[in-house]
Scaffold this active site. Sequence first.
Site, short mmCIF file in Angstrom:
data_model
loop_
_atom_site.label_atom_id
_atom_site.label_comp_id
_atom_site.label_asym_id
_atom_site.label_seq_id
_atom_site.Cartn_x
_atom_site.Cartn_y
_atom_site.Cartn_z
N ALA B 141 0.86 -1.18 0.00
CA ALA B 141 0.00 0.00 0.00
C ALA B 141 0.88 1.22 0.00
CB ALA B 141 -0.89 0.00 1.23
N GLN B 145 1.61 -1.52 4.05
CA GLN B 145 1.13 -2.77 3.48
C GLN B 145 -0.20 -3.13 4.13
OE1 GLN B 145 4.64 -4.94 4.46
NE2 GLN B 145 3.79 -5.86 6.30
N VAL B 146 -0.91 -4.08 3.49
CA VAL B 146 -2.26 -4.41 3.94
C VAL B 146 -2.28 -5.84 4.49
CG1 VAL B 146 -4.67 -4.63 3.25
CG2 VAL B 146 -3.23 -2.87 2.20
N LYS B 160 -4.50 -1.51 6.93
CA LYS B 160 -3.34 -0.90 6.27
C LYS B 160 -2.40 -0.41 7.35
CE LYS B 160 -3.59 2.85 3.38
NZ LYS B 160 -3.73 3.51 2.05
N ASP B 290 -6.98 8.05 -8.54
CA ASP B 290 -6.34 6.80 -8.93
C ASP B 290 -7.29 5.79 -9.55
OD1 ASP B 290 -3.92 5.71 -9.22
OD2 ASP B 290 -3.74 4.91 -7.21
#
Lengths: 296, 466
Positions: B141, B145-146, B160, B290
Site C-alpha cells: 500500500a 502494506q495491507v 493498512k 487513482d
Amino acid sequence: MTADLYATATGLVERSAAAYAAGVPEGAGDDGFFGPASVTWRVSADLASPVAGLRSLLMQALHPLAMAGVDQHSGWRRDPAGRLAATSAYLATVTFGERAEAVRAAARVRRIHDRVRGTDAVTGQPYAAGDPGLLLWVHAALVDSVVAAASLVGTALAAGDSNSYVAEMVAAAELTGVPRPLVPSSVPELDLYIASVRPGLRCTPAAAGSMACLLDPPGLDEDTAEIWQDIRDAAVAALPRWARQMYGYSAPPLTPGRRTEIRQSLGVLDAMVLGQPGVLEARQRITLRMRAARPA
Amino acid sequence: MAGAATLLLLRRRPGRLRLDRARAALRLAARGGARYAASAPRLFAVAGERRQQLREDLALQTAEDVAGTLGAMKGVMMKIGQMASYVDDGLSPAVRQTLARLQDSVPPMSPGLAAAVVEEELGAPPDRAFARWDPRPIAAASIGQVHRAVTLDGRAVAVKVQYPGIAETIAADLRNVALLRRMLRIAAPAQDADALLSEVRDRVGEELDYRHEAASQRLMAAYYDGHPTIAVPRIIDGLSTRRIMVSELSGAVRFAELASWPQHERDLAAETIYRFVFRSLYDVRAFNGDPHPGNYLFQRGGRVTFLDFGLVRHFTPAELRPLLQMARTICVEHDPGAFRASLENAGFLRPGAPVSTQAIVEHLAVFYDTIREPGPRTITTDYASSVVRRFFDVRSPVAAHIAVPRPYVILQRINLGLFAVLGELSATADWRAISEEIWPFTRGPASTPMGEAEARWLVRRQAAAA
C-alpha cells in the site's frame, strides 16, 4: 552544459554501477577476505560512500609521488569515468568476491603497477607504483576516509566497529603488496601512521589542478552541479583540517541542517546507482548473506 | 499506480510509434492492475505484488531498515515518479528506470515489525487488538502494506499498516524544497516545477497521515450508503489512526476475472465506474485520483467496490464551475466561442492565444467524444489510446497555449486512467445520457435500469436527509 561532459557523468554512474554489480558474485563458493559478518561489508553499503571516495582521492593526491604516478601514467584525464569505474570494480571484487577472484584482481593491478615508474617533476624523486610505501598511503587514505565520511554524513561507526574495520582492511592492503606488519590495524595506529606521513605531503600543481577539476567539473548544468556540490562540500568538510589548508579550501563546519541536505542528495545519487542494471540484485545478494550471518 | 507504471512503460521505447506505445501501455495498465491483491495497493503497485511472493526473505525488520530503503529522498522520489508520470510525458528513460527500480527495492515489513506498529498505534499487539490476524501482508500500500484481520466483534477487515518512521523521514525530505525542485527539473523538464512541487508536497504530505484517507473514505462511504451498485468499504473508526487504517474487507473478484465475464456484465461494471467517477466529482466534489483496475472489485449485476482513497482531491464549487461550463458549452450548447471562453476562464487556455477557435475545439474535442452526441458508444482501447496521444501531443500548435491549472492536475487521470479501464472492458453505453443524469445543469431522467435504481436511491437519500 556540454553533451560530452554529461556523457562522462552519466557514464560514471553507469560504469561504476556495472563494476559493482559484476563484482558481487552469485552463489559464492567462499566468503572472500571479509565475509557477511564483517564491518567492511556493512560500511560498503553506506550512503556516504561517494563522499568517502572523493575524500580519499583528495587525501591520496597530497602524496607527491602517488599524484605523479597517477598524473603521468593513468589515462584518467582522457576517461575519468573509466578510471573510477576500474577502481570501483577492483574494490567490489576485493570486498565481496571469492578469495581466488580477489587474488586474481590484485595480481592484475600489481602487473599494471609494475609498469608505472618515473620521476616526480616537483620533488625530483623517482617513484614506482608498486612501492609498498605508496600503496600503504593509498590504502590508509581510503580506510581513514570511509570512517570519516560515515561519521560526518553517513551512519557513524561505533568506536569498536571503526577499529574492526581498520583491522579487517589489513587484508586489502596485503593484497595490493604491502607487507602485513607495515599496515595499521587499529584506529590509533592509523592515526599515527597518517601523522608520520604528513610532513612529506604537499599540494603539488598536479594535485591542485586535478582536484580542482574533480571538485568543480566544468560545464555541469545548474541542477546537477548543485547536487555535486553537496557531495563535494561533504568530502572537503570530512578532510583533516591540515589537508584542507594544504589545498587552500575553506570550509565552515557543516550544520545539522546542511548534513541532512547532503544525505538527501546522497540518497538521490544512490537511487541513480540503484537504477542501473544488476545493482538491486547485487545488493539483495549481499543483504541475504549478511542476514544469514547475523546471530539469531 | 498502474497508470503510473503504464506511463513509465509508455516512455521506455522512444523509437516506436506513439500509437503502439500508447496501446501497449494501456494493455500493461490492465494487466498490471489484474495482478493486484485484493485491497488498496497503490504506491508500489506491480512491484508490490511481486515482492510479497519473492522477497519475504528481505523483509524490513527494523525502523533502520525502513529508513535505509525509503529514507534520504527515496520514498519521496517514488511519489514524485507516480505523480509526474500522469502529468508529464517528458521523463527521461534513465529517470524512469530509476523509479521502477526504486519500487522494486522495497520489500514488505517483517511480521514482527508490522505487529510493532499495530501495538504502538492500538496499544495492543495485533493478536489481542483483533480476533484474528494474518501476519502475511496481502498487498503493498502507500508507504505501508495491507493485512487481513477479523475484528473482536467479528468483522472481516483490511488493515493498512504504515512503515514505522517513514512519515517523519518523508516529512523531513519534503522540506528540502531546493532539492525537490532540482529533481523535478531533471525528471520532468517540460513541467512547471513549482506547480508540480506544491501538488507533490500537498498530496504526499496528506498520505503520511492515514486519517486523511480515512476521512475521504468515510465521506464516500456515507454518501454512497445504500447505493444499488456502488460500494465503498466502511472505515472502522475505533481502529483507525495516523498509521493504521482499518476498513471492511470486500469479498469480490478482481479485474482479471471481470474480463472473463460476458460483455453484458462488463458493460454494467463500466457503467457503475462511470457513474461513480462523475457523481463523486459533481455531487461530492471529490475525485479519487487513482482510477485503475487494481482499485476496483466486482460482483455480478454491475456492483463495484471502490478501494483506496489516498489520493482524493476535494474541489470547491468555484473550481468545479469552469469544468461544468466547458462540458455544457461543447456538448450541450455546441458553442465553440463560449467553450473557448470557459477554457480561458478556467486557466486552461492562455487568453488571446493566437490559434483559431476551430483548432482549439478540434484539439480538445477528443476528450468529449463519448458524450458530445446521444446514443450508445463503445469505448475501445483505440479510443483510450487516442486520448492519451492527444494529451501528450506537444507538437500541435494548440498545445503550446494549453496548461493544466493546479486544481485540475489530478483530473487528468479521468482521461488517462478511466478511459483506459473502460477501453479495456470495450464498454458500451449511452454515456451522454448517463452524463445528462449526473450533470447539475441537465439532471436528465434515468436512462438505464441502473439509472432508475440510482434515481430511487437518490430519492431515498433526500428523504432521509429531510
